[in-house]
Structure formats: C-alpha cells, structure tokens
Design a protein around this motif. Sequence first.
Motif, PDB file in Angstrom:
ATOM      1  N   LEU A  27       0.822  -1.215   0.000  1.00 49.67           N
ATOM      2  CA  LEU A  27       0.000   0.000   0.000  1.00 49.67           C
ATOM      3  C   LEU A  27       0.856   1.264   0.000  1.00 49.67           C
ATOM      4  CD1 LEU A  27      -2.846  -1.021   2.477  1.00 49.67           C
ATOM      5  CD2 LEU A  27      -3.084  -0.534   0.027  1.00 49.67           C
ATOM      6  N   MET A  28       1.924   1.245   0.766  1.00 47.62           N
ATOM      7  CA  MET A  28       2.804   2.416   0.820  1.00 47.62           C
ATOM      8  C   MET A  28       3.456   2.678  -0.537  1.00 47.62           C
ATOM      9  SD  MET A  28       2.503   3.709   3.818  1.00 47.62           S
ATOM     10  CE  MET A  28       3.917   4.710   4.124  1.00 47.62           C
ATOM     11  N   LEU A  29       3.940   1.627  -1.182  1.00 46.22           N
ATOM     12  CA  LEU A  29       4.565   1.790  -2.495  1.00 46.22           C
ATOM     13  C   LEU A  29       3.532   2.119  -3.573  1.00 46.22           C
ATOM     14  CD1 LEU A  29       7.134  -1.136  -2.490  1.00 46.22           C
ATOM     15  CD2 LEU A  29       7.654   1.302  -2.447  1.00 46.22           C
ATOM     16  N   GLY A  30       2.429   1.354  -3.579  1.00 40.95           N
ATOM     17  CA  GLY A  30       1.431   1.503  -4.625  1.00 40.95           C
ATOM     18  C   GLY A  30       0.702   2.826  -4.576  1.00 40.95           C
ATOM     19  N   PHE A  31       0.165   3.153  -3.411  1.00 41.26           N
ATOM     20  CA  PHE A  31      -0.582   4.397  -3.319  1.00 41.26           C
ATOM     21  C   PHE A  31       0.318   5.551  -2.889  1.00 41.26           C
ATOM     22  CE2 PHE A  31      -3.233   7.634  -1.375  1.00 41.26           C
ATOM     23  CZ  PHE A  31      -4.126   7.852  -2.405  1.00 41.26           C
ATOM     24  N   HIS A  38      -5.283   4.497 -13.211  1.00 43.69           N
ATOM     25  CA  HIS A  38      -3.860   4.199 -13.028  1.00 43.69           C
ATOM     26  C   HIS A  38      -3.497   4.018 -11.553  1.00 43.69           C
ATOM     27  CE1 HIS A  38      -2.908   5.991 -17.183  1.00 43.69           C
ATOM     28  NE2 HIS A  38      -2.831   4.678 -17.241  1.00 43.69           N
ATOM     29  N   ALA A  39      -4.027   4.862 -10.695  1.00 41.35           N
ATOM     30  CA  ALA A  39      -3.723   4.770  -9.270  1.00 41.35           C
ATOM     31  C   ALA A  39      -4.226   3.450  -8.690  1.00 41.35           C
ATOM     32  CB  ALA A  39      -4.338   5.946  -8.521  1.00 41.35           C
ATOM     33  N   GLY A  40      -5.430   3.053  -9.082  1.00 45.82           N
ATOM     34  CA  GLY A  40      -5.970   1.777  -8.600  1.00 45.82           C
ATOM     35  C   GLY A  40      -5.130   0.607  -9.053  1.00 45.82           C
ATOM     36  N   TYR A  41      -4.741   0.618 -10.320  1.00 50.63           N
ATOM     37  CA  TYR A  41      -3.911  -0.469 -10.843  1.00 50.63           C
ATOM     38  C   TYR A  41      -2.571  -0.531 -10.119  1.00 50.63           C
ATOM     39  CZ  TYR A  41      -0.638  -2.943 -13.788  1.00 50.63           C
ATOM     40  OH  TYR A  41       0.343  -3.782 -14.223  1.00 50.63           O
ATOM     41  N   ASN A  42      -1.894   0.606  -9.990  1.00 48.03           N
ATOM     42  CA  ASN A  42      -0.577   0.591  -9.354  1.00 48.03           C
ATOM     43  C   ASN A  42      -0.652   0.214  -7.883  1.00 48.03           C
ATOM     44  OD1 ASN A  42       1.807   1.441 -11.129  1.00 48.03           O
ATOM     45  ND2 ASN A  42       0.108   2.671 -11.836  1.00 48.03           N
ATOM     46  N   THR A  43      -1.699   0.633  -7.205  1.00 52.10           N
ATOM     47  CA  THR A  43      -1.852   0.237  -5.801  1.00 52.10           C
ATOM     48  C   THR A  43      -2.035  -1.277  -5.701  1.00 52.10           C
ATOM     49  OG1 THR A  43      -2.780   2.397  -5.236  1.00 52.10           O
ATOM     50  CG2 THR A  43      -3.229   0.569  -3.716  1.00 52.10           C
ATOM     51  N   LEU A  44      -2.938  -1.831  -6.512  1.00 52.53           N
ATOM     52  CA  LEU A  44      -3.145  -3.283  -6.482  1.00 52.53           C
ATOM     53  C   LEU A  44      -1.911  -4.041  -6.947  1.00 52.53           C
ATOM     54  CD1 LEU A  44      -6.814  -3.617  -7.773  1.00 52.53           C
ATOM     55  CD2 LEU A  44      -5.954  -3.947  -5.437  1.00 52.53           C
TER      56      LEU A  44
END
Length: 129
Positions: A81-85, A109-115
């Motif tokens: 979560l820290m890296l993704g979001f 994009h934010a949702g994809y990178n967080t997941l």
Amino acid sequence: MHDVNFLAVAVGALGAFLLGGLWYSKLLFLDRWNREAGLDPKRKGGHPAVVFGRAYVCALIAAWVVAHLLAHEAHALHLGLMLGFGVSALTFGINYLFGGRSLVMWLVHAGYNTLLFVLMALIMAHFPS
C-alpha cells in the motif's frame, strides 16, 4: 541482494503482469482508459511481443525492488500500500495535475498501481527467502 528470492520475484512480476492484462481489458477499464487517454482503440502500437516483453521486464525490476524492500519489512500489505498508493499513485497524481489529465484516468492508473504493488508484496511474502 542475497535476501531476494528470485523465484518469488518472477512470480510477483507475473502476477502484476496478469493483473495489468485484466485491469486494462474490455472486462474492466480498457474503453474508459482509451477514452480518457484520447487513444483510438483501432490504432496499432508497437509489435505486441516487444511491448509485452518490455512490460514484463519493467514488472520484473519493480518486483525485485519490492522483494528487496520486503526483506527488511515485516508487513507485506503495508509495504504494498505504501509503495502503490503512497509513492506510485501520488506521483502519478502530481504529473496528472500539471498535465491536465482527468481524475478518472488518475483513478484507473492509481488503482492499478496500488493493487500491483500489494499483489507483488503479498506473493513474495509467501515465498521463503
């Protein structure tokens, strides 16, 4: 570098790669993403083997970074979560604000990178070092 399980890195990268295939598919966000990016879905890009090959290499490097950080971090979900979001999504946000991009495109994009980073970290946390 000795703390990194390279099988876990390869599996984590594959998981992220497969998530991207689903996330940017017609089933989820392909049409919305094309519209927000102003792309013509009929437009041909680079050769698919080259594009997918390079994308996997990028995912592999990102997975290696996650594995390296995870070797020193006990909580995979927290790290993901820290890296993704906290890093990826928010830096996209800065670029999107100055680039005049839409909130919808940032959310995709934010949702994809967080997941992506949560998935990588959770996969690698289950492999022994």
